[in-house]
Design a protein around this motif. Structure first.
Motif, short mmCIF file in Angstrom:
data_model
loop_
_atom_site.label_atom_id
_atom_site.label_comp_id
_atom_site.label_asym_id
_atom_site.label_seq_id
_atom_site.Cartn_x
_atom_site.Cartn_y
_atom_site.Cartn_z
N UNK A 123 27.66 -4.09 -24.88
CA UNK A 123 28.67 -3.01 -24.47
C UNK A 123 29.98 -3.28 -25.32
N UNK A 124 30.10 -4.48 -25.93
CA UNK A 124 31.45 -4.59 -26.82
C UNK A 124 30.85 -4.05 -28.18
N UNK A 125 29.83 -4.07 -28.77
CA UNK A 125 29.34 -3.23 -29.74
C UNK A 125 29.50 -1.90 -29.82
N UNK A 126 29.22 -1.50 -28.54
CA UNK A 126 29.33 0.10 -28.54
C UNK A 126 30.59 0.48 -28.67
N UNK A 127 31.71 -0.22 -28.12
CA UNK A 127 33.15 0.22 -28.31
C UNK A 127 33.52 0.08 -29.53
N UNK A 128 33.05 -1.02 -30.54
CA UNK A 128 33.62 -0.86 -31.89
C UNK A 128 33.09 -0.09 -32.70
N UNK A 129 31.78 0.38 -32.43
CA UNK A 129 30.98 1.34 -33.17
C UNK A 129 31.63 2.76 -32.88
N UNK A 130 31.99 2.98 -31.58
CA UNK A 130 32.65 4.32 -31.55
C UNK A 130 33.83 4.38 -32.28
N UNK A 131 34.68 3.29 -32.23
CA UNK A 131 36.03 3.31 -32.94
C UNK A 131 35.85 3.39 -34.49
N UNK A 132 34.85 2.69 -34.98
CA UNK A 132 34.59 2.81 -36.63
C UNK A 132 33.92 4.16 -36.65
N UNK A 133 33.01 4.66 -36.08
CA UNK A 133 32.76 5.91 -36.33
C UNK A 133 33.65 6.99 -36.45
N UNK A 134 34.56 6.90 -35.36
CA UNK A 134 35.74 8.00 -35.43
C UNK A 134 36.43 7.75 -36.79
N UNK A 135 36.84 6.82 -37.10
CA UNK A 135 37.76 6.42 -38.45
C UNK A 135 36.89 6.98 -39.66
N UNK A 136 35.65 6.77 -39.70
CA UNK A 136 34.82 7.19 -40.89
C UNK A 136 34.72 8.73 -40.92
N UNK A 137 34.76 9.26 -39.82
CA UNK A 137 34.73 10.80 -39.79
C UNK A 137 36.04 11.17 -40.11
N UNK A 138 37.19 10.82 -39.76
CA UNK A 138 38.40 11.22 -40.07
C UNK A 138 38.89 10.84 -41.47
N UNK A 139 38.08 10.06 -42.16
CA UNK A 139 38.91 9.72 -43.59
C UNK A 139 37.99 10.65 -44.40
N UNK A 140 36.63 11.15 -44.09
CA UNK A 140 35.91 11.89 -44.98
C UNK A 140 36.26 13.29 -44.93
N UNK A 141 36.75 14.22 -45.57
CA UNK A 141 37.23 15.52 -45.30
C UNK A 141 35.86 16.42 -45.08
N UNK A 142 34.86 15.92 -45.45
CA UNK A 142 33.62 16.91 -45.19
C UNK A 142 33.35 17.24 -43.72
N UNK A 143 33.70 16.04 -42.90
CA UNK A 143 33.25 16.21 -41.50
C UNK A 143 34.31 16.90 -40.75
N UNK A 144 35.16 17.33 -41.45
CA UNK A 144 36.22 18.28 -40.89
C UNK A 144 36.15 19.74 -41.45
N UNK A 145 35.94 20.05 -42.65
CA UNK A 145 35.94 21.21 -43.41
C UNK A 145 34.62 21.85 -43.09
N UNK A 146 33.50 21.00 -43.34
CA UNK A 146 32.10 21.95 -43.38
C UNK A 146 31.80 22.57 -41.99
N UNK A 147 31.97 21.78 -40.85
CA UNK A 147 31.74 22.53 -39.35
C UNK A 147 33.03 23.80 -39.43
N UNK A 148 34.06 23.36 -39.74
CA UNK A 148 35.05 24.64 -39.50
C UNK A 148 34.28 25.90 -40.48
N UNK A 149 33.97 25.63 -41.52
CA UNK A 149 33.47 26.73 -42.35
C UNK A 149 32.19 27.54 -41.70
#
Length: 329
Positions: free
Chosen positions: A283-309
């Motif tokens: 259960x602890x690993x799940x919470x840490x994984x979600x937080x780190x996945x969110x940070x990774x997606x915010x730091x890479x512009x492709x995860x924002x720009x490609x879906x928008x396009x």
């Protein structure tokens, strides 16, 4: 011909701000809040069924987890008055505002239930608080999934359908795990069943989310987030299997255990301990994984720009877009 534009941003900088939540404060708060909510629900069920020892354990776990979770949240905010300021208004459209009030109400209710159980004072008030925890508990266990999904962070927002279910399953598994560890083996059957159910729900929600997310699933499968997701999956499956085995050992007819009841009891307790530790870690690993996945997606512009396009292209190709000529019959 002009080549198709790629997803670059200015100087490769992130398009949105990365979450500023810190470790271990925020993921631990997410874990403790979920455990508190699920434990309150477990306490209400045990209270109604007459499982007094399990009810006491769950009440104490719910109150302690809510208090500790509030402490981690205040540490994340930096000052206690910042949490109090969030209670100055109630804004139904804000998950943060609603969550603050849920935490305050749930913490008060679980503290009253646990206090009455320990002291024996005001038993009717304690019983009412225990039953009220069955109302605030599910909200406490799931609102954090809504909270993280209601952001511009791609890996969280795109997973908005599954995150509440993922957090609910993880919370139930974590609450059942702690109840197994702190309750005598013979009286912890409801906790083991809840833990197995939570482990199955958590694993299923994660798998469904990863299949639906498309390119955003990469953030849950690579780097430290990927390692944590794999660890969470393995721990949930192992812990759920151990809890099911411990429950099955208890269900064996007494006649078949004649002469070896002590050995069976020791095996069951050992399996419960292994299951509790594995599910807690998962259960602890799940919470840490979600937080780190969110940070990774915010730091890479492709995860924002490609879906928008892709959405812009899809709208442009739609025959029902505004201003488009109707298709010929």
């Amino acid at each position: 011909m002009v080549p198709e534009a790629d997803f670059r941003s200015y100087y490769g900088r992130p398009v949105i701000k990365s979450p500023i939540w810190h470790e271990p404060h925020m993921p631990t708060y997410l874990y403790l809040g979920g455990v508190s909510g699920a434990s309150a629900l477990l306490a209400a069920g045990a209270h109604l069924s007459g499982s007094h020892r399990l009810a006491l354990t769950a009440k104490l776990t719910a109150a302690a987890s809510a208090a500790a979770g509030a402490g981690f949240l205040i540490a994340e905010l930096g000052r206690p008055d910042r949490f109090l300021n969030m209670l100055r208004v109630l804004k139904p459209t804000s998950p943060m505002s609603i969550g603050s009030w849920i935490l305050a109400a749930h913490g008060t209710i679980t503290a009253a239930a646990a206090g009455s159980a320990i002291t024996g004072l005001l038993p009717r008030l304690g019983a009412a608080a225990t039953l009220a925890g069955a109302v605030t508990g599910p909200a406490m266990a799931t609102y954090t999934g809504v909270l993280v999904a209601d952001t511009a962070v791609p890996a969280w927002h795109e997973g908005r359908r599954e995150l509440p279910f993922l957090f609910a399953g993880s919370a139930l598994a974590g609450a059942g795990a702690l109840a197994m560890l702190a309750t005598p083996y013979a009286e912890a059957s409801p906790a083991r069943r809840a833990a197995v159910l939570g482990a199955v729900a958590e694993t299923a929600a994660m798998e469904i989310m990863l299949r639906r997310l498309g390119m955003h699933a990469e953030t849950y499968q690579r780097g430290s987030a990927g390692r944590l997701v794999r660890a969470s999956r393995a721990l949930a499956l192992a812990g759920g299997a151990a809890a099911a085995a411990a429950e099955a050992a208890k269900a064996v007819p007494r006649a078949r255990r004649a002469g070896r009841a002590g050995r069976a009891g020791r095996a069951g307790r050992a399996l419960s301990t292994v299951a509790g530790l594995a599910l807690t870690a998962g259960a602890l690993c799940t919470r840490f994984a979600v937080l780190r996945a969110g940070k990774a997606s915010a730091e890479d512009p492709k995860y924002t720009v490609v879906p928008q396009r892709e959405r812009v292209t899809a709208r442009a190709a739609s025959p029902h877009r505004e201003g488009a000529e109707p298709a010929p019959r």
